[in-house]
Design a protein around this motif. Structure first.
Motif, PDB file in Angstrom:
ATOM      1  N   GLY A  36       1.012  -1.392  -0.235  1.00 45.26           N
ATOM      2  CA  GLY A  36       0.122   0.125   0.504  1.00 45.26           C
ATOM      3  C   GLY A  36       1.154   1.536   0.299  1.00 45.26           C
ATOM      4  O   GLY A  36       0.592   2.025  -0.999  1.00 45.26           O
ATOM      5  N   LEU A  37       2.316   1.302   0.782  1.00 45.74           N
ATOM      6  CA  LEU A  37       2.818   2.735   1.069  1.00 45.74           C
ATOM      7  C   LEU A  37       3.687   2.693  -0.764  1.00 45.74           C
ATOM      8  O   LEU A  37       3.629   4.150  -1.048  1.00 45.74           O
ATOM      9  CB  LEU A  37       3.671   2.423   1.417  1.00 45.74           C
ATOM     10  CG  LEU A  37       5.224   2.998   1.858  1.00 45.74           C
ATOM     11  CD1 LEU A  37       3.887   4.566   2.489  1.00 45.74           C
ATOM     12  CD2 LEU A  37       5.802   3.134   3.353  1.00 45.74           C
ATOM     13  N   GLY A  38       4.478   1.935  -0.885  1.00 43.06           N
ATOM     14  CA  GLY A  38       4.489   1.667  -2.881  1.00 43.06           C
ATOM     15  C   GLY A  38       3.942   1.725  -3.589  1.00 43.06           C
ATOM     16  O   GLY A  38       3.858   3.052  -4.667  1.00 43.06           O
ATOM     17  N   TYR A  39       2.057   1.482  -3.575  1.00 43.47           N
ATOM     18  CA  TYR A  39       1.327   1.997  -4.593  1.00 43.47           C
ATOM     19  C   TYR A  39       0.988   3.789  -4.056  1.00 43.47           C
ATOM     20  O   TYR A  39       0.961   3.890  -4.813  1.00 43.47           O
ATOM     21  CB  TYR A  39      -0.289   1.313  -4.602  1.00 43.47           C
ATOM     22  CG  TYR A  39      -1.435   0.935  -5.310  1.00 43.47           C
ATOM     23  CD1 TYR A  39      -0.512   0.997  -6.801  1.00 43.47           C
ATOM     24  CD2 TYR A  39      -1.597   2.061  -4.912  1.00 43.47           C
ATOM     25  CE1 TYR A  39      -1.388   1.823  -7.688  1.00 43.47           C
ATOM     26  CE2 TYR A  39      -2.808   3.100  -6.291  1.00 43.47           C
ATOM     27  CZ  TYR A  39      -2.561   2.274  -7.432  1.00 43.47           C
ATOM     28  OH  TYR A  39      -3.515   3.011  -8.182  1.00 43.47           O
ATOM     29  N   ALA A  40       0.896   3.933  -2.745  1.00 46.98           N
ATOM     30  CA  ALA A  40       0.804   5.502  -2.867  1.00 46.98           C
ATOM     31  C   ALA A  40       2.346   6.718  -2.795  1.00 46.98           C
ATOM     32  O   ALA A  40       1.664   7.363  -3.261  1.00 46.98           O
ATOM     33  CB  ALA A  40       0.374   5.626  -1.123  1.00 46.98           C
ATOM     34  N   VAL A  41       3.037   5.795  -2.592  1.00 45.25           N
ATOM     35  CA  VAL A  41       3.929   6.973  -3.690  1.00 45.25           C
ATOM     36  C   VAL A  41       4.565   6.761  -5.423  1.00 45.25           C
ATOM     37  O   VAL A  41       4.785   7.654  -5.061  1.00 45.25           O
ATOM     38  CB  VAL A  41       5.460   6.856  -3.141  1.00 45.25           C
ATOM     39  CG1 VAL A  41       6.683   6.664  -3.120  1.00 45.25           C
ATOM     40  CG2 VAL A  41       4.952   6.496  -1.244  1.00 45.25           C
ATOM     41  N   PHE A  42       4.689   5.664  -5.470  1.00 47.66           N
ATOM     42  CA  PHE A  42       4.647   4.908  -6.995  1.00 47.66           C
ATOM     43  C   PHE A  42       3.745   5.491  -7.775  1.00 47.66           C
ATOM     44  O   PHE A  42       3.432   4.576  -9.310  1.00 47.66           O
ATOM     45  CB  PHE A  42       6.271   3.965  -7.170  1.00 47.66           C
ATOM     46  CG  PHE A  42       6.755   4.040  -5.926  1.00 47.66           C
ATOM     47  CD1 PHE A  42       8.054   4.954  -6.650  1.00 47.66           C
ATOM     48  CD2 PHE A  42       7.633   3.713  -5.178  1.00 47.66           C
ATOM     49  CE1 PHE A  42       9.238   5.026  -5.705  1.00 47.66           C
ATOM     50  CE2 PHE A  42       8.691   3.542  -4.350  1.00 47.66           C
ATOM     51  CZ  PHE A  42       9.025   4.208  -4.607  1.00 47.66           C
ATOM     52  N   TRP A  48      -2.255   8.195  -3.877  1.00 45.63           N
ATOM     53  CA  TRP A  48      -2.324   7.718  -2.306  1.00 45.63           C
ATOM     54  C   TRP A  48      -3.645   7.654  -1.417  1.00 45.63           C
ATOM     55  O   TRP A  48      -3.428   6.763  -0.187  1.00 45.63           O
ATOM     56  CB  TRP A  48      -1.676   9.700  -1.221  1.00 45.63           C
ATOM     57  CG  TRP A  48      -3.055  10.330  -1.950  1.00 45.63           C
ATOM     58  CD1 TRP A  48      -2.580  10.607  -2.377  1.00 45.63           C
ATOM     59  CD2 TRP A  48      -3.669  10.734  -0.990  1.00 45.63           C
ATOM     60  NE1 TRP A  48      -4.370  12.324  -2.467  1.00 45.63           N
ATOM     61  CE2 TRP A  48      -5.078  11.858  -1.234  1.00 45.63           C
ATOM     62  CE3 TRP A  48      -4.679   9.923   0.498  1.00 45.63           C
ATOM     63  CZ2 TRP A  48      -6.195  11.723  -0.511  1.00 45.63           C
ATOM     64  CZ3 TRP A  48      -4.761  10.353   1.161  1.00 45.63           C
ATOM     65  CH2 TRP A  48      -5.925  11.507   0.765  1.00 45.63           C
ATOM     66  N   ARG A  49      -4.522   7.781  -2.047  1.00 46.09           N
ATOM     67  CA  ARG A  49      -5.660   7.445  -0.983  1.00 46.09           C
ATOM     68  C   ARG A  49      -6.278   5.888  -1.227  1.00 46.09           C
ATOM     69  O   ARG A  49      -6.713   5.479  -0.159  1.00 46.09           O
ATOM     70  CB  ARG A  49      -6.959   8.106  -2.076  1.00 46.09           C
ATOM     71  CG  ARG A  49      -7.997   7.998  -1.357  1.00 46.09           C
ATOM     72  CD  ARG A  49      -8.899   8.456  -2.232  1.00 46.09           C
ATOM     73  NE  ARG A  49      -9.436  10.219  -2.749  1.00 46.09           N
ATOM     74  CZ  ARG A  49      -9.389  10.695  -1.737  1.00 46.09           C
ATOM     75  NH1 ARG A  49      -9.688  10.480   0.041  1.00 46.09           N
ATOM     76  NH2 ARG A  49      -8.507  12.247  -1.645  1.00 46.09           N
ATOM     77  N   ILE A  54      -5.359   0.330   0.891  1.00 46.19           N
ATOM     78  CA  ILE A  54      -4.318  -0.940   1.088  1.00 46.19           C
ATOM     79  C   ILE A  54      -3.639  -1.211   2.604  1.00 46.19           C
ATOM     80  O   ILE A  54      -4.544  -2.668   2.825  1.00 46.19           O
ATOM     81  CB  ILE A  54      -4.069  -1.346  -0.173  1.00 46.19           C
ATOM     82  CG1 ILE A  54      -4.531  -1.184  -1.622  1.00 46.19           C
ATOM     83  CG2 ILE A  54      -2.921  -2.122   0.193  1.00 46.19           C
ATOM     84  CD1 ILE A  54      -3.585  -0.850  -2.629  1.00 46.19           C
ATOM     85  N   ILE A  55      -3.300  -0.187   2.900  1.00 44.79           N
ATOM     86  CA  ILE A  55      -2.775  -0.259   4.231  1.00 44.79           C
ATOM     87  C   ILE A  55      -4.426  -0.600   5.579  1.00 44.79           C
ATOM     88  O   ILE A  55      -3.999  -1.200   6.102  1.00 44.79           O
ATOM     89  CB  ILE A  55      -2.083   0.896   4.255  1.00 44.79           C
ATOM     90  CG1 ILE A  55      -0.799   0.911   3.034  1.00 44.79           C
ATOM     91  CG2 ILE A  55      -1.550   1.036   5.808  1.00 44.79           C
ATOM     92  CD1 ILE A  55      -0.132   2.697   3.514  1.00 44.79           C
ATOM     93  N   GLY A  56      -5.208   0.090   5.462  1.00 45.97           N
ATOM     94  CA  GLY A  56      -6.512   0.443   5.856  1.00 45.97           C
ATOM     95  C   GLY A  56      -7.297  -1.136   5.945  1.00 45.97           C
ATOM     96  O   GLY A  56      -7.048  -2.074   7.127  1.00 45.97           O
ATOM     97  N   ALA A  57      -7.160  -1.562   5.103  1.00 46.34           N
ATOM     98  CA  ALA A  57      -7.726  -3.371   4.338  1.00 46.34           C
ATOM     99  C   ALA A  57      -6.137  -4.042   5.328  1.00 46.34           C
ATOM    100  O   ALA A  57      -7.482  -5.405   6.067  1.00 46.34           O
ATOM    101  CB  ALA A  57      -7.846  -3.794   2.629  1.00 46.34           C
ATOM    102  N   THR A  58      -5.313  -4.255   5.277  1.00 44.35           N
ATOM    103  CA  THR A  58      -4.774  -4.630   5.575  1.00 44.35           C
ATOM    104  C   THR A  58      -4.535  -5.023   7.095  1.00 44.35           C
ATOM    105  O   THR A  58      -4.400  -6.435   8.244  1.00 44.35           O
ATOM    106  CB  THR A  58      -2.755  -5.016   5.154  1.00 44.35           C
ATOM    107  OG1 THR A  58      -2.721  -4.768   3.770  1.00 44.35           O
ATOM    108  CG2 THR A  58      -2.434  -5.418   5.408  1.00 44.35           C
ATOM    109  N   LEU A  59      -4.360  -3.825   7.664  1.00 43.94           N
ATOM    110  CA  LEU A  59      -5.008  -4.214   8.696  1.00 43.94           C
ATOM    111  C   LEU A  59      -6.276  -4.989   9.512  1.00 43.94           C
ATOM    112  O   LEU A  59      -6.058  -5.689  10.506  1.00 43.94           O
ATOM    113  CB  LEU A  59      -4.514  -2.856  10.058  1.00 43.94           C
ATOM    114  CG  LEU A  59      -3.449  -2.040   9.859  1.00 43.94           C
ATOM    115  CD1 LEU A  59      -3.800  -0.549  10.290  1.00 43.94           C
ATOM    116  CD2 LEU A  59      -2.671  -2.216  10.164  1.00 43.94           C
TER     117      LEU A  59
END
Length: 107
Positions: A36-42, A48-49, A54-59
């Motif tokens: 999720g971080l990689g997708y948000a950055v690149f 970013w949204r 993706i990060i929230g769903a992973t949690l």
């Protein structure tokens, strides 16, 4: 003398080597968060949204894993009690998703 009796009747804490240290549930969560971080950055201008979702769903997946897996299998994902771990992961994931969806878009 009283402390000697307590020490004799109480089981000694397990050494670190005997504790469960199954890394795979935590590895799955860290990999999802990094994705999720990689997708948000690149991923581009407004990626970013979706990266934050993706990060929230992973949690959320982490909360589900912690809920259904027994403590020895949950390994490094088990930090406190099951209820605390699940609540912390659900609230953290939900907060990240809600903030990602509520923040207004750029120009």
């Amino acid at each position: 003398m009283d402390t000697e009796h307590n020490m004799a009747t109480e089981p000694a804490p397990k050494p670190a080597a005997d504790r469960s240290s199954n890394p795979w549930p935590l590895v799955i969560i860290v990999a999802g968060a990094l994705a999720g971080l990689g997708y948000a950055v690149f991923g581009g201008r407004d990626a970013w949204r979706l990266g934050c979702v993706i990060i929230g769903a992973t949690l959320g997946i982490g909360a589900l894993l912690r809920l259904v897996l027994p403590k020895p299998t949950a390994g490094l994902l088990a930090v406190r009690g099951r209820a605390f771990d699940v609540a912390f992961l659900v609230l953290g994931g939900a907060a990240i998703i809600v903030l990602a969806l509520v923040v207004p878009g750029g120009r």
